[in-house]
Design a protein around this motif. Sequence first.
Motif, PDB file in Angstrom:
ATOM      1  N   TYR A 468       0.820  -1.214   0.000  1.00 11.99           N
ATOM      2  CA  TYR A 468       0.000   0.000   0.000  1.00 11.99           C
ATOM      3  C   TYR A 468       0.852   1.261   0.000  1.00 11.99           C
ATOM      4  O   TYR A 468       0.312   2.369  -0.125  1.00 11.99           O
ATOM      5  N   ASP A 476      -4.957   5.985  -1.752  1.00 14.88           N
ATOM      6  CA  ASP A 476      -6.078   5.879  -0.820  1.00 14.88           C
ATOM      7  C   ASP A 476      -5.757   4.705   0.102  1.00 14.88           C
ATOM      8  O   ASP A 476      -5.405   3.620  -0.358  1.00 14.88           O
ATOM      9  N   THR A 477      -5.852   4.876   1.386  1.00 17.71           N
ATOM     10  CA  THR A 477      -5.417   3.857   2.341  1.00 17.71           C
ATOM     11  C   THR A 477      -6.440   2.749   2.567  1.00 17.71           C
ATOM     12  O   THR A 477      -6.381   2.036   3.566  1.00 17.71           O
ATOM     13  N   ARG A 478      -7.370   2.588   1.676  1.00 17.65           N
ATOM     14  CA  ARG A 478      -8.372   1.519   1.808  1.00 17.65           C
ATOM     15  C   ARG A 478      -7.725   0.143   1.702  1.00 17.65           C
ATOM     16  O   ARG A 478      -6.691  -0.039   1.047  1.00 17.65           O
ATOM     17  N   GLY A 479      -8.360  -0.844   2.358  1.00 18.03           N
ATOM     18  CA  GLY A 479      -7.932  -2.221   2.191  1.00 18.03           C
ATOM     19  C   GLY A 479      -8.361  -2.736   0.820  1.00 18.03           C
ATOM     20  O   GLY A 479      -9.379  -2.311   0.273  1.00 18.03           O
ATOM     21  N   ARG A 480      -7.600  -3.660   0.266  1.00 19.80           N
ATOM     22  CA  ARG A 480      -7.891  -4.157  -1.073  1.00 19.80           C
ATOM     23  C   ARG A 480      -7.817  -5.667  -1.138  1.00 19.80           C
ATOM     24  O   ARG A 480      -7.028  -6.302  -0.428  1.00 19.80           O
ATOM     25  N   SER A 517     -11.691   4.226  -6.312  1.00 15.84           N
ATOM     26  CA  SER A 517     -11.627   5.303  -5.329  1.00 15.84           C
ATOM     27  C   SER A 517     -11.916   6.623  -6.016  1.00 15.84           C
ATOM     28  O   SER A 517     -11.738   6.765  -7.239  1.00 15.84           O
ATOM     29  N   ASP A 543     -13.981   9.750  -0.009  1.00 11.25           N
ATOM     30  CA  ASP A 543     -14.450   8.450   0.469  1.00 11.25           C
ATOM     31  C   ASP A 543     -14.315   8.271   1.975  1.00 11.25           C
ATOM     32  O   ASP A 543     -14.549   7.183   2.502  1.00 11.25           O
ATOM     33  N   ARG A 545     -11.492   8.452   3.712  1.00  8.15           N
ATOM     34  CA  ARG A 545     -10.265   7.741   4.072  1.00  8.15           C
ATOM     35  C   ARG A 545      -9.044   8.657   3.933  1.00  8.15           C
ATOM     36  O   ARG A 545      -9.077   9.646   3.193  1.00  8.15           O
ATOM     37  N   ARG A 546      -7.982   8.284   4.596  1.00 11.43           N
ATOM     38  CA  ARG A 546      -6.742   9.058   4.588  1.00 11.43           C
ATOM     39  C   ARG A 546      -6.007   8.856   3.258  1.00 11.43           C
ATOM     40  O   ARG A 546      -5.981   7.742   2.713  1.00 11.43           O
ATOM     41  N   VAL A 626      -7.661  13.074   5.783  1.00  9.18           N
ATOM     42  CA  VAL A 626      -8.869  12.419   5.278  1.00  9.18           C
ATOM     43  C   VAL A 626      -9.588  13.366   4.311  1.00  9.18           C
ATOM     44  O   VAL A 626      -9.781  14.552   4.600  1.00  9.18           O
ATOM     45  N   ASP A 627      -9.955  12.835   3.170  1.00  8.53           N
ATOM     46  CA  ASP A 627     -10.695  13.592   2.153  1.00  8.53           C
ATOM     47  C   ASP A 627     -10.053  14.963   1.868  1.00  8.53           C
ATOM     48  O   ASP A 627     -10.678  16.025   2.038  1.00  8.53           O
TER      49      ASP A 627
END
Length: 762
Positions: A468, A476-480, A517, A543, A545-546, A626-627
């Motif tokens: 990541y 975008d630090t979302r999990g994938r 994203s 979204d 997220r950071r 974030v955002d």
Amino acid sequence: MPNPLSRRSALLGAAAVAGLALWERPAEAAGAAAFDAARERWVSLLAGGSYDAAYTDKTQAIEGSANAVLRKLKPTPDRPSLWPDLPLDDPRTGNFNRAYNRMRTLALGWATPGTAMHGDRQVAEIAVSALDFLYEHAYHEGLDQQGSNWYWWEIGVPRSLTDTCALLYDGLPQDRLERWLRPLSRWCPDPERRVTHPGVIETGANRAGKAMAVAMRGLLTHDARLIKRARNAVSDLLRTTSGPGDGFYRDGSFIQHGVYPYNGSYGVDYLESVAKLIAMLSGSPWEIPGIGNVYDIVDRSFVPFIFDGLMMDCVRGRQISVQGHRDYHSGQKAVEAILTLLEAAPERHARRWRPLVKGWLTRNQVTPFDTLAPLASIARAKALLEDPSVPVGPRTTGTYVFADMDRIVHRRPTWAYAIAMSSERIGAAEAMNQENLRGWYTGDGMTYLYTGDLTHWNDELWPTIDPYRLPGTTVDTRGRADLAHGAPHLPRTPWAGGVALDGEYGVAAMKLIADGSSLRAKKAWFLLDDAVIALGTGIQASDGRRIETIVENRNTHETHPPLTRGDGWLHLSGVAGYALLDGVEAKVIREQRTGRWRDIDKGATTGGDETPVTRHYTTILLDHGVDPRKARYAYAVLPDASIAQTAAYGRRIKILANSGTAQVIARDNLLAAVFWRAGTVETGHGPLTADGPCTLLVRRDHKRVRLAVSDPSRTADEVKITLPWPVKSVKERDRGVRRTKSAVKVDVGGSRGHARTAVVRV
């Protein structure tokens, strides 16, 4: 062990008596000698021509691998299997492909002079029985694929099988040989066509690999039609394409699977196959025409990506995730191919290549060539290294823009920097056959820094690095979830590319449209003689997220080296300095990371092992929160810089703009710019204006100005550049560059993102 006079030895003696005259007749008149001499040349490329005590270690390694195959051989018809760990009942496992690879290993031990099993009749009889077994239970013309990988049937097994038969030829019954090769008439009859997908026309490495198998079948069975078919297929490959799709492009790009840069993987396989085909058929009735093109391909498509014998990972695609294929494996294959081509290369190429290859071999003591390459290539390398007339060449320097595959490489005397981008033309990352499962961001502006540490990229990096947080990316630090086998991710933007000037400076830019994203950003890199300046602007997401930009994520192996921090800068000992150019504070993470190759590659024949590996990492990142709304960044990477140089660097560079319209820097007599749209930037000498999207480099020397322009967006027909100084005349220019009043107009329509250059008087 017995080692009777072989047919090969007798043939070579006869050929020596006959001299070159046998090649002067057409294939039909030359008879068996022409086929056998070409086959023997191929065997010498694989196994070496004669025993040399200087290569005892390599010979023993070949013998050890062959003996391991032989020792574990336990045929079980009921199961069925030749080796207990490779049951052959389900082709979807790929075990039949592995089995033929093991047979090739055994055959190599048998054919290599100096091994204890060389020419041994009993070993040959065991191999004959094993090949009979495989024909009956694993690979014959009447079998069904049962949904297994087409590659194994049409390229993998044909290549291993023909190599095996060539190596064992002196110990094989002729009727068995024809039987074992019979399946190739179904599964690999034509290098240009795919049997299992009839609408597919083979390209690149796949066609070259099939051509090798078809040519070898022709030599083994004395069928000139097959050899001609292979020769003609390879001749087509030597032409460049203007795209879209697979092939070599004039700028050095190589595309495979439609949209992926693959110089360092499929491209190397292509080069290896073609080089060996050229060597094998050289002087024969089936010489490959037009081979001059392959020498130019080496210079354009491979030399820029080889760093001290390592192949840059930015063009190895999903192979970065394969445990047994690291950058030094790909580099070794490329070097081996170049050494093979050197035997007949025109002097204008050979004069450059000899010092170049000698430099690669001399500097890379981490992964010695003689532990990886075949004996014939090791002998060539040794001869080159011991030749006092050939100097040790320096590292390649220059800036290379590969507009046709969204890659840029910037090379200085002690370091190199590569940038991997993507667009609506070039896929961000390929995942296929359960390989490269976490390569999400490898094409999203990832940067690859090469220094004197030749182990950084190959020392268990890919299973242990935080996927990541790849250097150069904004994420975008979302999990994938793991990447799936399927359609490529092509970002919905044409904006990716750049421009170079004088082989010393470059600009790269891409518009980031993140996968899955709302993240958007405009990213630019300015490639200078001592630094890389990275600017980002318009960073926004919604979204919840950071969002982060990763300045660096360095594999430091077994320890954390000293890290020094100052006011607006950091210095990582042995790597680089990092200057923060906009006052934003960087976050540093120092951690040990553990992973397994199996985490990133679960492929049937390539899957990594389950052994945990751990490495130390220093990560430098910029936290946009974030955002973010229109966030920016500006930093410099200073490879090999001292602490003092790092601390002072911020005073050397001027950031003239970092906005959604333009990103522009100035240093000394150089201006470097990305215009995302029409705009004007004040430089201190006057305004710099572009009336459309472009990347631009301007270098002034008194009244002469050198400039280079490209349109990575591929949306403009022409761009008018107004320099800070009135243009009086155009002294030198590419086609499509002209003066208009006191400015310069550049035709960029149809240029496919390639540069136009000029020298003007101001």
